[in-house]
Design a protein around this motif. Sequence first.
Motif, short mmCIF file in Angstrom:
data_model
loop_
_atom_site.label_atom_id
_atom_site.label_comp_id
_atom_site.label_asym_id
_atom_site.label_seq_id
_atom_site.Cartn_x
_atom_site.Cartn_y
_atom_site.Cartn_z
N GLU A 1 -22.45 17.54 -7.94
CA GLU A 1 -23.59 17.77 -8.75
C GLU A 1 -23.72 17.96 -10.13
O GLU A 1 -24.43 17.41 -10.98
CB GLU A 1 -24.23 19.07 -8.09
N MET A 2 -22.22 18.62 -10.48
CA MET A 2 -21.98 18.73 -11.93
C MET A 2 -21.78 17.44 -12.84
O MET A 2 -22.35 17.02 -13.63
CB MET A 2 -20.90 19.70 -12.17
N LEU A 3 -20.96 16.60 -12.03
CA LEU A 3 -20.56 15.35 -12.70
C LEU A 3 -21.76 14.30 -12.47
O LEU A 3 -21.68 13.47 -13.47
CB LEU A 3 -19.41 14.62 -11.88
N ALA A 4 -22.58 14.48 -11.54
CA ALA A 4 -23.70 13.51 -11.46
C ALA A 4 -24.95 13.67 -12.73
O ALA A 4 -25.57 12.99 -12.76
CB ALA A 4 -24.47 13.64 -10.13
N ARG A 5 -24.80 14.91 -13.17
CA ARG A 5 -25.77 14.83 -14.54
C ARG A 5 -25.24 14.23 -15.67
O ARG A 5 -25.89 14.04 -16.59
CB ARG A 5 -25.72 16.49 -14.61
N GLU A 6 -24.12 13.79 -15.68
CA GLU A 6 -23.62 12.82 -16.79
C GLU A 6 -23.65 11.34 -16.34
O GLU A 6 -23.42 10.99 -15.26
CB GLU A 6 -22.38 13.26 -17.30
N THR A 7 -23.85 10.42 -17.53
CA THR A 7 -23.58 9.15 -17.25
C THR A 7 -22.66 8.45 -18.08
O THR A 7 -22.18 9.23 -19.26
CB THR A 7 -24.84 8.25 -17.59
N THR A 8 -21.95 7.47 -17.63
CA THR A 8 -20.99 6.91 -18.47
C THR A 8 -21.48 5.78 -19.23
O THR A 8 -22.18 4.96 -18.79
CB THR A 8 -19.73 6.35 -17.54
N ALA A 9 -21.13 5.92 -20.35
CA ALA A 9 -21.62 4.58 -21.53
C ALA A 9 -21.36 3.15 -20.82
O ALA A 9 -20.10 3.05 -20.26
CB ALA A 9 -20.79 5.06 -22.95
N ASP A 10 -22.35 2.31 -21.28
CA ASP A 10 -22.31 1.21 -20.34
C ASP A 10 -21.09 0.38 -20.71
O ASP A 10 -20.77 -0.77 -20.24
CB ASP A 10 -23.67 0.42 -20.44
N TRP A 11 -20.45 0.54 -21.93
CA TRP A 11 -19.14 -0.20 -22.53
C TRP A 11 -18.01 0.08 -21.90
O TRP A 11 -16.86 -0.32 -22.21
CB TRP A 11 -19.27 -0.36 -23.84
N LEU A 12 -18.02 1.28 -21.14
CA LEU A 12 -16.59 1.98 -20.68
C LEU A 12 -16.33 1.40 -19.09
O LEU A 12 -17.37 1.29 -18.24
CB LEU A 12 -16.63 3.44 -20.87
#
Length: 424
Positions: A413-424
């Motif tokens: 749940e902690m990690l799901a709150r963040e998104t990875t930039a689409d160029w990574l």
Amino acid sequence: MDHFDLVDGELHAEQVSLTALAAEVGTPVYIYSTATLTRHYTVLREALDAHPSVLGDSLIAYAVKANSNLSVLATLARLGCGADTVSEGEIRRALKAGIPADRIIFSGVGKTDAELAFALQAGVRQINVESVPELDRLAAIAAGLGVVADIAIRVNPKIGAGGHAKITTGGEGDKFGVPADEALDLYARAAASPHLNPVGLGCHIGSQITDLTPLEGAFGLLRKLTETLRQQGLPVTRIDLGGGLGVPYVGGAVTASPADYAAMTARVLDGLDVEAAFEPGRLLAANAGILLARVIQVTERADGRRFLVLDAAMNDLLRPAMYDAFHEVKPVAPREGEPVAYDIVGPVCETGDTFARGRLLPPIQAGDLVVFTGAGAYGATMSSEYNSRPLVPEVLVDGERWAVVRARPSYDEMLARETTADWL
């Protein structure tokens, strides 16, 4: 210890075993007592009501920043408590918990336009204005919405007090409020606006105040300003006296009791014919809560120092690291034996993650449970996920029953709150 007592050699929260709670919920965990919240509110209410001609109609507006858990707010709301808020989020919390908008005060030195608009649309009791720019912005926002804003002017009385420099808010160099002479001009300016309705004056000089002398000085100044404004033909019907009365974090009693506080206030306001508001936070919540933690290990060094390493850290209870604050630490199931000196620390990777040094406690072993007392205010509200540690959960106890009122998030749940930039 405010409904946290030993029963058959083991600490309980009201009638609930802390050992059982730790097994069910895990540690660290904040635990709040309904009975203590109720008692603290009732003691203050009765102290004010003992002076009916002066303080009988006063509003107790709980400072949401002290502990903003919805179940804590709902518990106080059922007792008739209002709310002192300092953000849109706190206003929303108070409303969701069942506190009527007309019992909500909006304070704060840096309210945004969006927050001011939300407060007006919600119909809060009053907005405490702290500067000329804020007054002008609020007038423009109220005009745009076609409403008239009830306001109080927050005065900086040049009287600072509190348990630490960082929680002293009424001194000459502090960012809060306006000087007394400017307050008079600002009040008159507000009265001239068709979109503002000045109803009173307010102040808040600090937190964890144990001596009534600075409070009496600040309240006396508000009285003088009220009389001056009335002589100028301007009505003043409310006085917001802020909060700040201290609590006993360790043993004994604070210098000033709620009864002493109410008696002093009644004496200062006697004959003024105003409706008073009080904004206690710590006074209601601090000793209604504990932080329950488990000992990871006891580390002994060759020089004889012993480190009690807990699973609670500075991100769970920040006050010792930020304010050098004292919290009493008690074992849940005390062992027999001579007291031992421990440095009590958490697992966060900096030396600031130290709760106490050389604290004398009964012998403690790995796996034992301990509690930090007086943790119901400025504990969970200041917690964070520093070091990617999950937010500490919160539990409300009421007699034999208890409920998790904020769950510990999972790592997913902690990690799901963040998104990875689409160029990574």
